[in-house]
Scaffold this motif. Structure first.
Motif, short mmCIF file in Angstrom:
data_model
loop_
_atom_site.label_atom_id
_atom_site.label_comp_id
_atom_site.label_asym_id
_atom_site.label_seq_id
_atom_site.Cartn_x
_atom_site.Cartn_y
_atom_site.Cartn_z
N LEU A 95 1.37 -1.33 0.14
CA LEU A 95 0.14 -0.22 0.34
C LEU A 95 1.17 1.32 -0.26
O LEU A 95 0.65 2.55 -0.46
CB LEU A 95 -0.65 0.43 1.01
CG LEU A 95 -2.30 1.18 1.36
CD1 LEU A 95 -3.13 1.29 -0.11
CD2 LEU A 95 -2.85 1.64 2.34
N ASN A 96 2.20 1.04 0.75
CA ASN A 96 3.30 2.75 0.78
C ASN A 96 3.44 2.48 -0.47
O ASN A 96 3.48 3.83 -1.14
CB ASN A 96 4.06 1.99 1.66
CG ASN A 96 4.09 3.45 2.67
OD1 ASN A 96 4.13 4.61 2.42
ND2 ASN A 96 4.45 3.01 3.85
N ILE A 97 3.37 1.75 -1.24
CA ILE A 97 4.18 2.15 -3.32
C ILE A 97 2.61 2.68 -3.67
O ILE A 97 3.02 4.28 -4.52
CB ILE A 97 4.24 0.65 -3.69
CG1 ILE A 97 5.87 0.18 -3.26
CG2 ILE A 97 4.23 1.27 -5.03
CD1 ILE A 97 5.90 -1.23 -3.77
N LEU A 98 1.51 2.13 -3.29
CA LEU A 98 0.64 2.93 -4.27
C LEU A 98 0.68 5.23 -3.20
O LEU A 98 0.30 5.57 -4.22
CB LEU A 98 -0.78 2.24 -4.18
CG LEU A 98 -1.22 2.67 -4.97
CD1 LEU A 98 -1.52 2.66 -5.95
CD2 LEU A 98 -2.86 1.99 -4.91
N THR A 99 -0.13 4.33 -1.90
CA THR A 99 -0.43 5.51 -1.96
C THR A 99 0.98 6.28 -0.83
O THR A 99 0.90 7.37 -1.04
CB THR A 99 -1.08 5.36 0.06
OG1 THR A 99 -2.25 4.07 -0.81
CG2 THR A 99 -1.92 6.79 0.81
N GLY A 100 2.00 5.72 0.03
CA GLY A 100 2.77 6.55 -0.04
C GLY A 100 3.65 7.72 -1.02
O GLY A 100 3.98 8.44 -1.22
#
Lengths: 346, 311
Positions: free
Chosen positions: A57-62
């Motif tokens: 998720l961090n790749i997408l959101t962060g």
């Protein structure tokens, strides 16, 4: 200006790879020897699965700046896809099923990432809810996905890699640890590559990114695909290594929020942050129940525990957003820098 | 006026090839242009062949507000062309039309011989056009070096898998973009801060990093939207010398918007003056300085001040 300069004075003395390598050596060499089955089953396995989902998720959101509330759906897609590949494709090794499950999750991620080409922020977050509800509905509605099990429950297959059975708690831990290590390393490589920089460019200024020739649409969809792949594999670990028996309801909106909180608390746009956040989210309820039991005795039953968990967790998230928007990682780095500085000046 | 619709083929044909233009020749058409002789004799007529960029009859309005009205502009290869005018005169709108951020209601933009109703923003870098923004548009979460290297992102051909595994052409690309970014940092005296996050830099330096990001692609046309806004006098003169040096070194044509008339007069080869979306003057600095309409609209000098003292 002074604050910035002091950052440079107290730069870490060790090369970057030392800490991760030491941690891995500990995780592979020491933990299997000292850990109890409770530690593996209740703490380390969910920790690994949720950390990996947080990395995804961090790749997408962060990094790419696209808010998603559909993480649990991609976990479910990964888990059920791996189950079906394993069940229906004769002779496919487990790793093959897991890889293909990631691909399926990535494909679904691309489809539900399409609105990101027109929507931003909250609007996009709401549109990713569609993934959350659709996937959960489809898995419940069509019993084919769970091999016609009446309750929609799937049972994990026996875990083995090239004949090596990994059925015990330690085996499943090593299985999960290896997958998480490999994918985290690849994710780290990704975010420091040109593609990773393109993600950040789109997050920080989409117009400027487009003007300098970054293919914005393709890059956004790539972020959705890679993120969903990793979250899908995290779903497989969740289902196969941790719970062993899962149903679609286990991947509900609460789980999506949990993963979002992990990266907010741990630190957006930080690979380490996902691990920090997952550790806090998992250890915190255990610590709270111990502490509550110790202070209040029998008054502190499971109902009170559940409620106090929600209250304290909510307060914690608010505090983090206000006081440390960069998450536990920033907090940790600051403490470490102070310590190093104090140590150097003595 | 029939607008030629562009096709992919046309765009590919005019795609930017950095090696074709001769370094160290700050002006003049590229050697292989077939109309070289015509270009030399034609001079500065609007739409002439030596123009790298020409605007024909550009009109743009937002609702009922006319931002640009029937603007013609022709920018020659290698010149520094300033666009000045009071606030709200349409200067930034003009840059946004040239870079394809806005689509003009009428008229078209001709870039290097190809005419566009709306310049394809996504292809801008490939067409050899780079720009900076009035309000900084840097990538705050990236270091100075990475920001500048991102100016070469349009050239990257390796895919993410190659980059993650470090195989194929990704290594060469990475090395190449780093070394070119480092050269530009050196050129703009930014080497000392290459690893800082841009968000932590003072404003004047951020402006310079943005110039570096635009220059790293060695564009043929550089659009600068108020590159010196909010700078101190010494930062402004430093920036002006960087712009001039960039033009001389990369043979880049520069179109810039600037409010500081003193800086503009010293820096530009020619100046176009906008007022309420119309072009009221387009000439050399000396001519503009003495143009009565410009003085009335913008320079604000009493009309009896004939020698332009105090400007």
């Amino acid at each position: 200006m002074t604050a910035i300069t002091s950052d440079f004075v107290a730069a870490p003395v060790l090369p970057k790879w030392v800490v991760p390598v030491l941690l891995l050596a500990f995780a592979y060499g020491v933990v299997p020897l000292i850990g109890s089955s409770y530690v593996f089953e209740a703490i380390l396995l969910p920790f690994l699965a949720l950390s990996l989902a947080g990395v995804g998720l961090n790749i997408l959101t962060g990094y790419a700046g696209q808010v998603s509330l559909g993480s649990a759906a991609f976990m479910a897609a990964g888990a059920f896809a791996a189950y079906n590949f394993n069940l229906r494709v004769e002779g496919l090794p487990l790793i093959g099923s897991i890889f293909l499950a990631g691909i399926v999750a990535a494909a679904i991620g691309i489809v539900f990432g399409l609105p990101s080409l027109r929507l931003k922020g909250f609007y996009l977050a709401v549109s990713t809810l569609a993934a959350q509800f659709f996937v959960q509905w489809a898995l419940t509605k069509f019993s084919w996905f769970s091999n016609n099990s009446a309750s929609g429950v799937i049972d994990a297959p026996r875990l083995s890699i090239s004949g090596l059975a990994l059925d015990g708690a330690v085996g499943r831990y090593l299985f999960a640890l290896t997958i998480v290590t490999v994918l985290t390393f690849l994710a780290y490589r990704l975010v420091s590559s040109q593609t990773g920089r393109n993600f950040i460019a789109i997050r920080d200024n989409e117009t400027a990114a487009r003007i300098i020739g970054i293919p914005v649409l393709r890059t956004k969809l790539l972020a959705f695909a890679i993120s969903s792949f990793i979250i899908g594999v995290a779903g497989v670990i969740w289902a196969f290594a941790y719970l062993r028996t899962v149903e679609p309801d286990g991947f509900d909106l609460d789980r999506s929020f949990q993963i979002l909180f992990i990266i907010i608390i741990g630190g957006l746009a930080s690979i380490r942050g996902a691990f920090f956040g997952a550790a806090l989210i998992l250890v915190f309820p255990l610590a709270l129940s111990r502490l509550g039991g110790f202070l209040l005795g029998d008054l502190f039953d499971s109902g009170v525990l559940d409620m106090s968990q929600r209250i304290v967790l909510g307060a914690l998230i608010i505090l983090f957003l206000i006081l440390e928007p960069d998450g536990l990682v920033a907090l940790w780095d600051r403490v470490r820098r102070r310590l190093l500085f104090a140590w150097q000046s003595t | 006026m029939p607008l030629p619709s562009y096709t992919l083929g046309v765009m590919e044909a005019s795609a930017y090839a950095p090696e074709v233009f001769a370094r160290g020749l700050p002006s003049g058409p590229r050697p292989e242009q077939s109309f070289e002789d015509v270009a030399k004799s034609a001079g500065a007529v609007a739409g002439d062949a030596s123009a790298l960029l020409s605007l024909q009859g550009i009109s743009l309005s937002f609702g009922g507000v006319v931002a640009l009205a029937d603007i013609d502009l022709s920018v020659r290869q290698g010149e520094i062309r300033a666009i000045i005018g009071p606030n709200g005169a349409g200067k930034s709108s003009l840059i946004n039309v040239i870079s394809g951020v806005y689509r003009p209601d009428r008229g078209h933009v001709q870039l290097d011989g190809t005419s566009y109703a709306q310049v394809p923003t996504q292809r801008l870098a490939h067409l050899g056009v780079a720009r900076t923004f009035q309000n900084l548009a840097l990538f705050k979460g990236l270091s100075v070096l990475d920001n500048v290297a991102s100016g070469l992102a349009y050239k990257v051909r390796s895919n993410f898998a190659g980059q993650v595994l470090g195989i194929g052409r990704s290594r060469g690309e990475q090395r190449d973009s780093r070394s070119r970014a480092e050269q530009i940092l050196e050129f703009l005296h930014l080497t000392a801060i290459r690893d800082r996050l841009v968000g932590t830099l003072p404003y004047g330096l951020q402006k310079r990093v943005e110039l570096a990001r635009a220059l790293v692609a060695e564009p043929r046309l550089l659009l600068l939207d108020e590159p010196m806004a909010g700078m101190t006098a010494s930062e402004k003169s430093e920036m002006a010398s960087f712009v001039r040096a960039a033009r001389d070194r990369f043979a880049t044509t520069v179109v810039l918007i600037e409010h500081d008339v003193g800086v503009v007069m010293g820096l530009s080869d020619r100046i176009a003056v906008l007022d309420y979306g119309r072009k009221i003057a387009d000439a050399t600095p000396d001519e503009v300085r003495n143009d009565q309409r410009v003085i009335d609209a913008y320079l604000g000098v009493a009309s009896d001040n004939e020698d332009g003292a105090g400007i």
